[in-house]
Design a protein around this motif. Structure first.
Motif, PDB file in Angstrom:
ATOM      1  N   TYR A   1      10.177 -25.165   0.005  1.00  0.00           N
ATOM      2  CA  TYR A   1      11.583 -24.761  -0.008  1.00  0.00           C
ATOM      3  C   TYR A   1      12.403 -25.861   0.665  1.00  0.00           C
ATOM      4  CZ  TYR A   1      11.514 -19.880  -1.624  1.00  0.00           C
ATOM      5  OH  TYR A   1      11.427 -18.733  -2.380  1.00  0.00           O
TER       6      TYR A   1
ATOM      7  N   TRP B   1      14.678 -19.559   7.082  1.00  0.00           N
ATOM      8  CA  TRP B   1      13.481 -19.611   6.235  1.00  0.00           C
ATOM      9  C   TRP B   1      12.281 -19.199   7.082  1.00  0.00           C
ATOM     10  CZ3 TRP B   1       8.788 -22.147   6.404  1.00  0.00           C
ATOM     11  CH2 TRP B   1       8.011 -22.080   5.234  1.00  0.00           C
TER      12      TRP B   1
ATOM     13  N   HIS C   1      15.597 -16.481   3.499  1.00  0.00           N
ATOM     14  CA  HIS C   1      14.444 -16.346   2.614  1.00  0.00           C
ATOM     15  C   HIS C   1      13.211 -16.128   3.480  1.00  0.00           C
ATOM     16  CE1 HIS C   1      17.438 -18.766   0.417  1.00  0.00           C
ATOM     17  NE2 HIS C   1      17.004 -18.116  -0.658  1.00  0.00           N
TER      18      HIS C   1
ATOM     19  N   GLY D   1      11.790 -23.246  -3.777  1.00  0.00           N
ATOM     20  CA  GLY D   1      13.127 -22.720  -3.542  1.00  0.00           C
ATOM     21  C   GLY D   1      14.076 -23.804  -3.098  1.00  0.00           C
TER      22      GLY D   1
ATOM     23  N   GLN E   1      22.190 -17.252   4.458  1.00  0.00           N
ATOM     24  CA  GLN E   1      21.173 -17.224   3.412  1.00  0.00           C
ATOM     25  C   GLN E   1      19.805 -17.197   4.071  1.00  0.00           C
ATOM     26  OE1 GLN E   1      22.126 -20.675   1.052  1.00  0.00           O
ATOM     27  NE2 GLN E   1      23.820 -19.655   0.021  1.00  0.00           N
TER      28      GLN E   1
ATOM     29  N   ARG F   1      19.685 -12.108   1.436  1.00  0.00           N
ATOM     30  CA  ARG F   1      18.422 -11.961   2.186  1.00  0.00           C
ATOM     31  C   ARG F   1      17.330 -11.564   1.185  1.00  0.00           C
ATOM     32  NH1 ARG F   1      15.067  -8.348   5.397  1.00  0.00           N
ATOM     33  NH2 ARG F   1      14.705  -9.182   7.489  1.00  0.00           N
ATOM     34  N   LEU F   2      16.459 -12.517   0.881  1.00  0.00           N
ATOM     35  CA  LEU F   2      15.408 -12.301  -0.108  1.00  0.00           C
ATOM     36  C   LEU F   2      14.036 -12.361   0.550  1.00  0.00           C
ATOM     37  CD1 LEU F   2      16.743 -14.436  -3.096  1.00  0.00           C
ATOM     38  CD2 LEU F   2      17.112 -12.007  -2.620  1.00  0.00           C
ATOM     39  N   HIS F   3      13.135 -11.556   0.008  1.00  0.00           N
ATOM     40  CA  HIS F   3      11.800 -11.418   0.588  1.00  0.00           C
ATOM     41  C   HIS F   3      10.756 -11.596  -0.520  1.00  0.00           C
ATOM     42  CE1 HIS F   3       8.613 -10.307   3.137  1.00  0.00           C
ATOM     43  NE2 HIS F   3       9.188  -9.354   3.825  1.00  0.00           N
TER      44      HIS F   3
ATOM     45  N   VAL G   1      13.267 -20.050  -6.634  1.00  0.00           N
ATOM     46  CA  VAL G   1      14.402 -19.280  -6.125  1.00  0.00           C
ATOM     47  C   VAL G   1      15.530 -20.253  -5.773  1.00  0.00           C
ATOM     48  CG1 VAL G   1      15.234 -17.789  -4.268  1.00  0.00           C
ATOM     49  CG2 VAL G   1      12.979 -17.385  -5.280  1.00  0.00           C
TER      50      VAL G   1
ATOM     51  N   THR H   1      19.488 -20.401  -4.428  1.00  0.00           N
ATOM     52  CA  THR H   1      20.532 -19.604  -3.797  1.00  0.00           C
ATOM     53  C   THR H   1      21.734 -20.483  -3.452  1.00  0.00           C
ATOM     54  OG1 THR H   1      18.881 -18.098  -2.866  1.00  0.00           O
ATOM     55  CG2 THR H   1      21.073 -18.043  -1.895  1.00  0.00           C
TER      56      THR H   1
ATOM     57  N   LEU I   1       9.312 -15.391   3.170  1.00  0.00           N
ATOM     58  CA  LEU I   1       8.185 -15.388   2.261  1.00  0.00           C
ATOM     59  C   LEU I   1       6.940 -14.824   2.952  1.00  0.00           C
ATOM     60  CD1 LEU I   1      10.182 -17.777   1.408  1.00  0.00           C
ATOM     61  CD2 LEU I   1       8.228 -18.688   0.171  1.00  0.00           C
TER      62      LEU I   1
ATOM     63  N   TYR J   1      18.302 -24.011  -1.587  1.00  0.00           N
ATOM     64  CA  TYR J   1      19.494 -23.270  -1.192  1.00  0.00           C
ATOM     65  C   TYR J   1      20.522 -24.233  -0.635  1.00  0.00           C
ATOM     66  CZ  TYR J   1      16.578 -23.382   3.065  1.00  0.00           C
ATOM     67  OH  TYR J   1      15.749 -23.776   4.092  1.00  0.00           O
TER      68      TYR J   1
END
Length: 389
Positions: free
Chosen positions: A265, A278, A248, A236, A246, A218-220, A209, A211, A250, A238
């Motif tokens: 990440y 994060w 993330h 990931g 931003q 906002r990612l899940h 991922v 970014t 997980l 970013y």
């Protein structure tokens, strides 16, 4: 009884941010948005998110008045379909686990399904271009990989829109799937999404991922295992710029014996009010004997005014595991590194660029597509121009 292990290690000159919380995050999972209360910002899963910047995606006031153009370029043998909500593959990987994801699932009209037949080994990646054309839009994608197939999928997000969209990865027994999801939105875009991977027996899933863009992202990412022997690698990177948020979050649900997961990440932040979040949640349930898992988050703060919240969580319900651990650290440029490079005749600005490139290099190399790796390195260089150029 469940055991919660405190957040990982610290090293000299590195500051750990965040405190461990319940790795389960939320017990509620549903396809129906009405099953989720409107978040107020005090809930654990929402406490870091500036709700007012979600533009109504979280409270039902967002209206689908915009558009997102999706174009799929696929090698021969790959099936690309646009299907209705009644397709049996939709929702197969798992239910939405927050209100925005449920809103996206309840609101999309057509879904995109990309299928790789069993025992097919693709020599070229599948490319999915998602371009925002303004307004608010809801979407859904399914990537289905047949048994013993191998594929690389690149999902590239660009343009401007307010988007809530879910992505499902259905990975058959013995299959191998690598997904690279790039968030290179315009500065005014908002993107919230849940990525759920269902990993089959002895299957391998790699997620990268990346970014960069957007006002708020906002990612899940989530991983669940359908049978023993599954492996998941979640990487990931970013680069959070001035004013950007931003996030993330997980979650890896080890509920099946003899599965493996690895998470790494890394993020860099610059500018006033740059905010990166994060959350790394790993749950090893009582039935998941033989689990091997590790998660890592590293953050590099380039300027004053940036904020990082990094919270690794590990909850273990069985002692019969191979290994489990986590680490989180946040820090600035190390003067020793800069001095070492400058002492060899490298100007200060170039030395800082080299440090940041080295910081991200390991994760960029996980992509495995030279042209995309070069593009992302160029993007990192462009971002650095604002702070160390």
């Amino acid at each position: 009884m469940a055991e919660t292990i405190p957040a990982g290690s610290t090293t000299d000159g590195v500051i750990q941010v965040g405190q461990p919380t319940d790795a389960r995050v939320s017990e509620l999972a549903s396809y129906d948005v009405a099953d989720f209360p409107v978040p107020l910002g005090r809930e654990e899963e929402w406490r870091f998110t500036p709700l007012e910047r979600l533009r109504g995606l979280h409270d039902g006031t967002a209206v689908a008045d915009g558009g997102v153009k999706v174009e799929v370029t696929a090698p021969e043998g790959v099936t690309v379909e646009t299907v209705g909500r009644d397709d049996a593959r939709l929702g197969k990987a798992g239910k939405p686990v927050d209100r925005v994801a449920a809103q996206a699932y309840s609101s999309f009209e057509k879904a995109s399904v990309v299928s790789v037949p069993k025992e097919t080994v693709l020599t070229e990646p599948v490319r999915i271009a998602v371009h925002g054309e303004g307004g608010t839009a809801f979407g859904h994608q399914v990537i289905e990989i047949g048994a013993f197939a191998e594929a690389v999928v690149v999902i590239d997000h660009t343009g401007d829109a307010t988007v809530a969209a879910n992505v499902e990865y259905l990975i058959g027994d013995g299959a191998k799937l690598t997904v690279v999801s790039v968030q290179d939105w315009d500065d005014t875009a908002v993107h919230a999404g849940q990525h759920t991977a269902l990993v089959g027996r002895d299957a391998t899933f790699k997620s990268v991922v990346v970014t960069f863009g957007g006002d708020l992202v906002r990612l899940h990412p989530r991983v669940v295992y359908g049978a023993p022997g599954g492996e998941a690698e979640l990487y990931g990177l970013y680069f959070t710029d001035n004013g950007q948020h931003q996030e993330h979050r997980l979650f890896i649900d080890h509920d099946t014996p003899h599965c493996r997961s690895n998470v790494a990440y890394k993020g860099a932040l610059q500018g006033a009010e740059a905010h990166a979040v994060w959350i790394g949640d790993v749950l090893i349930r009582a039935a998941a004997e033989g689990t091997d898992t590790y998660e890592l988050n590293r953050n590099l703060v380039l300027t004053d005014g940036a904020r990082v919240d990094s919270v690794p969580n590990l909850e273990i319900e069985t002692g019969e595991i191979v290994g489990a651990g986590h680490a989180s650290a946040t820090g600035r440029f190390e003067d020793e590194q800069l001095f070492y490079l400058m002492a060899r005749g490298i100007p200060a600005d170039e030395a800082r660029r080299l440090v940041v490139r080295g910081f991200f290099a390991e994760l960029v190399q996980q992509i495995g597509l030279p042209e995309l790796e070069e593009r992302l390195i160029a993007k990192i260089e462009a971002e650095l121009e604002a702070s160390v150029g």
